[in-house]
Design an enzyme around this catalytic site. Sequence first.
Site, PDB file in Angstrom:
ATOM      1  N   ASN A  43       0.804  -1.108   0.122  1.00 15.21           N
ATOM      2  CA  ASN A  43       0.098  -0.024   0.195  1.00 15.21           C
ATOM      3  C   ASN A  43       0.993   1.217  -0.086  1.00 15.21           C
ATOM      4  O   ASN A  43       1.355   1.697   1.145  1.00 15.21           O
ATOM      5  CB  ASN A  43      -1.097   0.042   1.313  1.00 15.21           C
ATOM      6  CG  ASN A  43      -1.551   1.170   1.320  1.00 15.21           C
ATOM      7  OD1 ASN A  43      -1.654   2.227   0.443  1.00 15.21           O
ATOM      8  ND2 ASN A  43      -2.419   1.156   2.411  1.00 15.21           N
ATOM      9  N   TRP A  44       0.865   1.843  -1.035  1.00 10.62           N
ATOM     10  CA  TRP A  44       1.922   3.242  -1.168  1.00 10.62           C
ATOM     11  C   TRP A  44       1.306   4.219  -0.748  1.00 10.62           C
ATOM     12  O   TRP A  44       2.111   5.291  -0.698  1.00 10.62           O
ATOM     13  CB  TRP A  44       2.307   3.036  -2.734  1.00 10.62           C
ATOM     14  CG  TRP A  44       2.763   2.046  -3.381  1.00 10.62           C
ATOM     15  CD1 TRP A  44       3.127   0.796  -2.774  1.00 10.62           C
ATOM     16  CD2 TRP A  44       3.310   2.039  -4.643  1.00 10.62           C
ATOM     17  NE1 TRP A  44       3.912  -0.044  -4.007  1.00 10.62           N
ATOM     18  CE2 TRP A  44       3.874   0.694  -4.774  1.00 10.62           C
ATOM     19  CE3 TRP A  44       3.323   2.942  -5.881  1.00 10.62           C
ATOM     20  CZ2 TRP A  44       4.394   0.279  -6.181  1.00 10.62           C
ATOM     21  CZ3 TRP A  44       3.891   2.502  -6.979  1.00 10.62           C
ATOM     22  CH2 TRP A  44       4.451   1.222  -7.304  1.00 10.62           C
ATOM     23  N   LYS A  45       0.269   4.304  -0.183  1.00  7.75           N
ATOM     24  CA  LYS A  45      -0.577   5.474   0.402  1.00  7.75           C
ATOM     25  C   LYS A  45      -0.221   6.713  -0.425  1.00  7.75           C
ATOM     26  O   LYS A  45      -0.390   6.576  -1.910  1.00  7.75           O
ATOM     27  CB  LYS A  45       0.020   5.545   1.690  1.00  7.75           C
ATOM     28  CG  LYS A  45      -0.062   4.521   2.744  1.00  7.75           C
ATOM     29  CD  LYS A  45       0.237   4.670   4.034  1.00  7.75           C
ATOM     30  CE  LYS A  45      -0.291   3.063   4.794  1.00  7.75           C
ATOM     31  NZ  LYS A  45      -0.210   3.592   6.205  1.00  7.75           N
ATOM     32  N   HIS A 102      -9.550   0.876   4.920  1.00  7.23           N
ATOM     33  CA  HIS A 102      -8.384   1.280   5.529  1.00  7.23           C
ATOM     34  C   HIS A 102      -8.426   2.155   6.595  1.00  7.23           C
ATOM     35  O   HIS A 102      -9.338   2.903   6.484  1.00  7.23           O
ATOM     36  CB  HIS A 102      -7.262   1.684   4.575  1.00  7.23           C
ATOM     37  CG  HIS A 102      -5.879   1.981   5.044  1.00  7.23           C
ATOM     38  ND1 HIS A 102      -5.557   2.844   6.102  1.00  7.23           N
ATOM     39  CD2 HIS A 102      -4.908   0.935   5.133  1.00  7.23           C
ATOM     40  CE1 HIS A 102      -4.166   2.419   6.494  1.00  7.23           C
ATOM     41  NE2 HIS A 102      -3.774   1.251   5.928  1.00  7.23           N
ATOM     42  N   GLU A 151      -7.005   4.468   7.658  1.00 10.28           N
ATOM     43  CA  GLU A 151      -6.674   6.057   7.608  1.00 10.28           C
ATOM     44  C   GLU A 151      -8.019   6.470   6.938  1.00 10.28           C
ATOM     45  O   GLU A 151      -8.203   7.527   7.295  1.00 10.28           O
ATOM     46  CB  GLU A 151      -5.508   6.089   6.679  1.00 10.28           C
ATOM     47  CG  GLU A 151      -4.216   5.714   7.702  1.00 10.28           C
ATOM     48  CD  GLU A 151      -3.051   5.322   6.989  1.00 10.28           C
ATOM     49  OE1 GLU A 151      -2.970   5.602   5.738  1.00 10.28           O
ATOM     50  OE2 GLU A 151      -2.091   5.171   7.516  1.00 10.28           O
ATOM     51  N   GLU A 185      -5.563  -5.172  10.575  1.00 12.05           N
ATOM     52  CA  GLU A 185      -4.503  -4.098  10.736  1.00 12.05           C
ATOM     53  C   GLU A 185      -4.756  -3.476  11.907  1.00 12.05           C
ATOM     54  O   GLU A 185      -5.662  -2.134  12.036  1.00 12.05           O
ATOM     55  CB  GLU A 185      -4.471  -3.226   9.682  1.00 12.05           C
ATOM     56  CG  GLU A 185      -4.413  -3.680   8.229  1.00 12.05           C
ATOM     57  CD  GLU A 185      -3.685  -2.764   7.192  1.00 12.05           C
ATOM     58  OE1 GLU A 185      -2.470  -2.775   6.515  1.00 12.05           O
ATOM     59  OE2 GLU A 185      -4.325  -1.762   7.063  1.00 12.05           O
ATOM     60  N   GLY A 242       2.333   2.092  10.992  1.00  9.93           N
ATOM     61  CA  GLY A 242       3.233   3.348  10.667  1.00  9.93           C
ATOM     62  C   GLY A 242       3.865   3.449  11.941  1.00  9.93           C
ATOM     63  O   GLY A 242       4.499   4.515  11.810  1.00  9.93           O
ATOM     64  N   SER A 285       3.298  -2.158  10.130  1.00  6.62           N
ATOM     65  CA  SER A 285       4.798  -2.330  10.481  1.00  6.62           C
ATOM     66  C   SER A 285       5.273  -3.755  10.239  1.00  6.62           C
ATOM     67  O   SER A 285       6.212  -4.182  10.738  1.00  6.62           O
ATOM     68  CB  SER A 285       4.978  -1.928  11.979  1.00  6.62           C
ATOM     69  OG  SER A 285       4.672  -0.631  12.074  1.00  6.62           O
ATOM     70  N   GLY A 335       2.903  -1.437   4.536  1.00  5.77           N
ATOM     71  CA  GLY A 335       2.825   0.154   3.908  1.00  5.77           C
ATOM     72  C   GLY A 335       4.376   0.616   4.009  1.00  5.77           C
ATOM     73  O   GLY A 335       4.732   0.549   2.640  1.00  5.77           O
ATOM     74  N   GLY A 336       4.937   1.174   4.701  1.00  6.12           N
ATOM     75  CA  GLY A 336       6.300   1.699   4.538  1.00  6.12           C
ATOM     76  C   GLY A 336       7.204   0.978   3.790  1.00  6.12           C
ATOM     77  O   GLY A 336       8.195   1.242   2.953  1.00  6.12           O
TER      78      GLY A 336
HETATM   79  P1  PGA Z   1       2.868   0.161   7.607  1.00  9.08           P
HETATM   80  O1  PGA Z   1       1.303   0.588   7.047  1.00  9.08           O
HETATM   81  O2  PGA Z   1       3.296  -0.959   7.180  1.00  9.08           O
HETATM   82  O3  PGA Z   1       3.475   1.403   7.246  1.00  9.08           O
HETATM   83  O4  PGA Z   1       2.694   0.092   9.079  1.00  9.08           O
HETATM   84  C1  PGA Z   1       0.309  -0.728   6.895  1.00  9.08           C
HETATM   85  C2  PGA Z   1      -0.907  -0.267   6.244  1.00  9.08           C
HETATM   86  O5  PGA Z   1      -1.286   1.040   6.661  1.00  9.08           O
HETATM   87  O6  PGA Z   1      -1.562  -0.932   5.521  1.00  9.08           O
END
Ligand code: PGA
Length: 252
Positions: free
Chosen positions: A9-11, A93, A95, A165, A171, A211, A232-233
Amino acid sequence: MRRPVIAGNWKMFKTVAQAEALAEAVCQGASGDVDVVMAPPFTALSAVAQVLKGSRVGLAGQNMHHETEGAFTGEVSPAMLKDVGCSHVILGHSERRQLFGETDEGVARKTGAALAHGLTPIVCVGETLAEREGARTMEVVERQVERALRGLSADQVAALLVAYEPVWAIGTGRTATPDQAQEVHAFIRKHVSGSHGAPAAAALRILYGGSVKPDNIGALMAQADLDGALVGGASLEAFSFLKIVHYPPDVR
Ligand code: PGA
């Protein structure tokens, strides 16, 4: 056997040129025994689709509207995602839920719409830190799963992806322990077995997110009910993402 899925997930990161370069590197390094999916921002979907053409790597939107078209300024429809070459779409998600007011009902509508358009939904669920500390994890996750899957057939549930998640792990560098993740994954599978039957529950792939890094993916994937990861990251660089894709084969 459930085939593992590693999704990135590149956000809100990557210009078109950066996205093309990352997609190319991932595509070249991705192996055959894991399903790999990338979710670039909307602006890079078309370019990344060209890079992925002929490969088995999946392409996902990070969100969508549930209607096919209409006067919804700023929104993107399932038909548009399909048209541009998406195979998957991330829905609900945390967010989106926390920062953009997405509700369980909205996520349910989108899940149905995605399936109707031939997109594989990646339905995200997970508790906040306050909910975990208040011993409400299972209650929250059960509600989110129940509402998102309500009204779907057993076959539809078997074909989609759920991503657990925990919000406190996203994050933050604070991953759920493999045992914590397994406990919730097993709980989700048990719930789905009750709502949609044992075969759908056995086929459903449940990803963990929060994470995920090259050094913790092996221990996570060794858990019986973890079928992949939403990253994500660590998905923003080919090196770290591919290390996750190539997690130790002995836990497969
Ligand atoms: P993260 O994000 O790996 O940076 O914690 C995961 C996500 O939001 O899908």
